[in-house]
Design a protein around this motif. Structure first.
Motif, PDB file in Angstrom:
ATOM      1  N   ARG A  32       0.889  -1.125  -0.057  1.00 54.53           N
ATOM      2  CA  ARG A  32      -0.068  -0.021  -0.051  1.00 54.53           C
ATOM      3  C   ARG A  32       0.855   1.220  -0.172  1.00 54.53           C
ATOM      4  NH1 ARG A  32      -2.657   0.868   4.537  1.00 54.53           N
ATOM      5  NH2 ARG A  32      -4.199   2.135   3.384  1.00 54.53           N
ATOM      6  N   ARG A  33       1.880   1.068   0.769  1.00 51.11           N
ATOM      7  CA  ARG A  33       2.887   2.519   0.812  1.00 51.11           C
ATOM      8  C   ARG A  33       3.489   2.594  -0.577  1.00 51.11           C
ATOM      9  NH1 ARG A  33       6.017   1.867   6.766  1.00 51.11           N
ATOM     10  NH2 ARG A  33       3.853   1.950   8.034  1.00 51.11           N
ATOM     11  N   LEU A  34       4.112   1.522  -1.311  1.00 52.09           N
ATOM     12  CA  LEU A  34       4.614   1.690  -2.458  1.00 52.09           C
ATOM     13  C   LEU A  34       3.610   2.223  -3.454  1.00 52.09           C
ATOM     14  CD1 LEU A  34       6.534  -1.711  -2.899  1.00 52.09           C
ATOM     15  CD2 LEU A  34       7.390   0.548  -2.705  1.00 52.09           C
ATOM     16  N   GLU A  35       2.558   1.720  -3.453  1.00 47.20           N
ATOM     17  CA  GLU A  35       1.408   2.219  -4.353  1.00 47.20           C
ATOM     18  C   GLU A  35       1.052   4.052  -4.187  1.00 47.20           C
ATOM     19  OE1 GLU A  35      -1.784  -0.793  -5.920  1.00 47.20           O
ATOM     20  OE2 GLU A  35      -2.109  -0.141  -3.669  1.00 47.20           O
ATOM     21  N   ALA A  36       1.229   4.213  -2.907  1.00 48.60           N
ATOM     22  CA  ALA A  36       1.313   5.755  -2.624  1.00 48.60           C
ATOM     23  C   ALA A  36       2.318   6.592  -3.315  1.00 48.60           C
ATOM     24  CB  ALA A  36       0.824   5.940  -1.406  1.00 48.60           C
ATOM     25  N   ILE A  37       3.459   5.918  -3.081  1.00 43.93           N
ATOM     26  CA  ILE A  37       4.885   6.711  -3.730  1.00 43.93           C
ATOM     27  C   ILE A  37       4.909   6.695  -5.026  1.00 43.93           C
ATOM     28  CG2 ILE A  37       7.156   6.634  -3.641  1.00 43.93           C
ATOM     29  CD1 ILE A  37       5.955   7.580  -0.921  1.00 43.93           C
ATOM     30  N   LEU A  38       4.623   5.453  -5.745  1.00 44.48           N
ATOM     31  CA  LEU A  38       4.705   5.276  -7.270  1.00 44.48           C
ATOM     32  C   LEU A  38       3.350   6.280  -7.950  1.00 44.48           C
ATOM     33  CD1 LEU A  38       5.136   1.541  -7.109  1.00 44.48           C
ATOM     34  CD2 LEU A  38       6.881   3.199  -7.956  1.00 44.48           C
ATOM     35  N   LEU A  39       2.626   6.470  -7.304  1.00 49.08           N
ATOM     36  CA  LEU A  39       1.474   7.270  -7.858  1.00 49.08           C
ATOM     37  C   LEU A  39       2.019   8.777  -8.079  1.00 49.08           C
ATOM     38  CD1 LEU A  39      -1.827   6.265  -6.065  1.00 49.08           C
ATOM     39  CD2 LEU A  39      -1.453   6.303  -8.541  1.00 49.08           C
ATOM     40  N   ILE A  40       2.848   9.116  -7.120  1.00 48.93           N
ATOM     41  CA  ILE A  40       3.463  10.666  -7.304  1.00 48.93           C
ATOM     42  C   ILE A  40       4.793  10.913  -7.955  1.00 48.93           C
ATOM     43  CG2 ILE A  40       1.703  11.120  -5.280  1.00 48.93           C
ATOM     44  CD1 ILE A  40       4.487  11.428  -3.737  1.00 48.93           C
ATOM     45  N   VAL A  41       5.658   9.857  -7.974  1.00 44.91           N
ATOM     46  CA  VAL A  41       6.975   9.831  -8.552  1.00 44.91           C
ATOM     47  C   VAL A  41       7.109  10.345 -10.113  1.00 44.91           C
ATOM     48  CG1 VAL A  41       7.974   8.524  -6.861  1.00 44.91           C
ATOM     49  CG2 VAL A  41       7.337   7.615  -8.924  1.00 44.91           C
ATOM     50  N   GLU A  42       7.854  11.226 -10.481  1.00 46.75           N
ATOM     51  CA  GLU A  42       8.047  11.733 -11.744  1.00 46.75           C
ATOM     52  C   GLU A  42       9.030  10.900 -12.259  1.00 46.75           C
ATOM     53  OE1 GLU A  42       6.494  14.017 -13.265  1.00 46.75           O
ATOM     54  OE2 GLU A  42       5.245  14.636 -11.530  1.00 46.75           O
ATOM     55  N   GLU A  84       0.362  -0.247 -15.765  1.00 46.16           N
ATOM     56  CA  GLU A  84       1.284  -1.418 -15.387  1.00 46.16           C
ATOM     57  C   GLU A  84       2.675  -0.542 -14.515  1.00 46.16           C
ATOM     58  OE1 GLU A  84       3.335  -3.170 -18.685  1.00 46.16           O
ATOM     59  OE2 GLU A  84       3.265  -1.363 -19.828  1.00 46.16           O
ATOM     60  N   LEU A  85       3.410  -1.545 -13.875  1.00 50.96           N
ATOM     61  CA  LEU A  85       4.318  -1.229 -13.053  1.00 50.96           C
ATOM     62  C   LEU A  85       5.568  -1.814 -13.679  1.00 50.96           C
ATOM     63  CD1 LEU A  85       5.611  -0.094 -10.466  1.00 50.96           C
ATOM     64  CD2 LEU A  85       5.087  -1.918  -9.354  1.00 50.96           C
ATOM     65  N   ARG A  86       6.315  -0.826 -14.232  1.00 46.45           N
ATOM     66  CA  ARG A  86       7.447  -1.152 -15.503  1.00 46.45           C
ATOM     67  C   ARG A  86       8.772  -1.124 -14.852  1.00 46.45           C
ATOM     68  NH1 ARG A  86       6.870   1.751 -20.722  1.00 46.45           N
ATOM     69  NH2 ARG A  86       4.607   1.241 -20.455  1.00 46.45           N
ATOM     70  N   GLU A  87       9.737  -1.578 -14.996  1.00 46.95           N
ATOM     71  CA  GLU A  87      11.308  -1.398 -14.535  1.00 46.95           C
ATOM     72  C   GLU A  87      11.981  -0.654 -15.775  1.00 46.95           C
ATOM     73  OE1 GLU A  87      14.986  -3.302 -12.421  1.00 46.95           O
ATOM     74  OE2 GLU A  87      13.529  -4.683 -13.629  1.00 46.95           O
ATOM     75  N   TYR A  95       3.089   3.308 -15.501  1.00 49.94           N
ATOM     76  CA  TYR A  95       2.879   3.786 -16.720  1.00 49.94           C
ATOM     77  C   TYR A  95       1.664   3.348 -17.200  1.00 49.94           C
ATOM     78  CZ  TYR A  95       7.836   4.580 -17.409  1.00 49.94           C
ATOM     79  OH  TYR A  95       9.221   5.135 -17.081  1.00 49.94           O
ATOM     80  N   VAL A  96       1.030   4.083 -18.281  1.00 52.05           N
ATOM     81  CA  VAL A  96      -0.181   3.556 -19.024  1.00 52.05           C
ATOM     82  C   VAL A  96       0.141   2.512 -19.946  1.00 52.05           C
ATOM     83  CG1 VAL A  96      -2.143   4.285 -20.614  1.00 52.05           C
ATOM     84  CG2 VAL A  96      -1.349   6.332 -18.822  1.00 52.05           C
ATOM     85  N   ARG A  97      -0.757   1.538 -19.767  1.00 51.83           N
ATOM     86  CA  ARG A  97      -0.322   0.324 -21.003  1.00 51.83           C
ATOM     87  C   ARG A  97      -0.388   0.829 -22.273  1.00 51.83           C
ATOM     88  NH1 ARG A  97      -0.038  -4.417 -18.534  1.00 51.83           N
ATOM     89  NH2 ARG A  97      -0.869  -4.787 -16.388  1.00 51.83           N
ATOM     90  N   GLU A  98       0.794   0.483 -22.966  1.00 56.37           N
ATOM     91  CA  GLU A  98       0.949   0.786 -24.338  1.00 56.37           C
ATOM     92  C   GLU A  98      -0.191   0.781 -25.311  1.00 56.37           C
ATOM     93  OE1 GLU A  98       4.219  -0.324 -27.775  1.00 56.37           O
ATOM     94  OE2 GLU A  98       4.064  -1.306 -26.221  1.00 56.37           O
TER      95      GLU A  98
END
Length: 214
Positions: A32-42, A84-87, A95-98
């Protein structure tokens, strides 16, 4: 006797919070914490930086990332998400799915004003003349934060993410063919030389170069 037993029981069940211990972070908490951070990172974030952000060990973050990837990809029994969560470049980012890129671009383009702001035009000019260039380099040249402007230019399809720096993971940006169409030119080589258009051109050119090097 009863009082002693009661007291002993209370002491034995003393909470970790009362002892001053850190609260236990469960796998669900980490996700849950990861989702919150990943939503805002550039920019894509490394496992180490994500671990520091959510207060969990790197192995726990790695496992949570794998769980989220499977969840978003529909491998956990649920539907495939629109993102999707992409490396990328050694870091992780949403990222938005292609297959949905065109849909999102069309929607955002329809919401955007017809004219770019002065800040967007200046940022676009820096990227056009200095590409490939990172967001921080553009910010250094313009001496202002450019995060929202870069998002606007990306949404308009005027710039694109070219590649991630192998060492820092910073995204390098460049212009797209859409910009050439808007400008009515065939190549970036047709852009006017900037120096003759500026007062103190040599000094400005030095400042631009210095800004990119920093």
């Amino acid at each position: 006797m009863t009082d002693d037993a009661s007291t002993g029981s209370t002491t034995g069940s003393e909470s970790s919070a009362a002892r001053g211990d850190a609260p236990v972070v469960t796998a669900t908490d980490v996700a849950r914490r990861l989702e919150a951070i990943l939503l805002i990172v550039e920019e894509p974030q490394s496992l180490v930086s994500l671990a520091a952000a959510v207060g969990a060990p790197v192995p726990a973050v790695r496992q949570a990332i794998e769980t989220l990837v499977d969840d978003y990809d529909g491998k956990s029994g649920g539907p495939v998400r629109g993102f999707e969560l992409r490396e990328v470049g050694g870091g992780w980012r949403l990222y938005v799915r292609e297959e949905l890129d065109d849909l999102v671009s069309e929607y955002v383009g329809g919401q955007a004003p017809s004219r770019l702001s002065q800040a967007a035009l200046e940022t676009l000019a820096v990227i056009a003349y200095k590409q490939p260039v990172t967001r921080s380099q553009v910010a250094s040249i313009r001496a202002v934060n450019v995060d929202s402007v870069v998002r606007t230019l990306l949404a308009r399809g005027l710039i694109t993410e070219l590649f991630a720096d192998a060492e820092t993971g910073a995204i390098n940006y460049g212009t797209t063919d859409a910009l050439l169409v808007h400008l009515g030119i065939n190549s970036l080589d047709e852009l006017p030389h900037i120096s003759p258009l500026l007062d103190g051109a040599d000094e400005v050119g030095d400042n631009l170069d210095e800004g990119v090097r920093r």
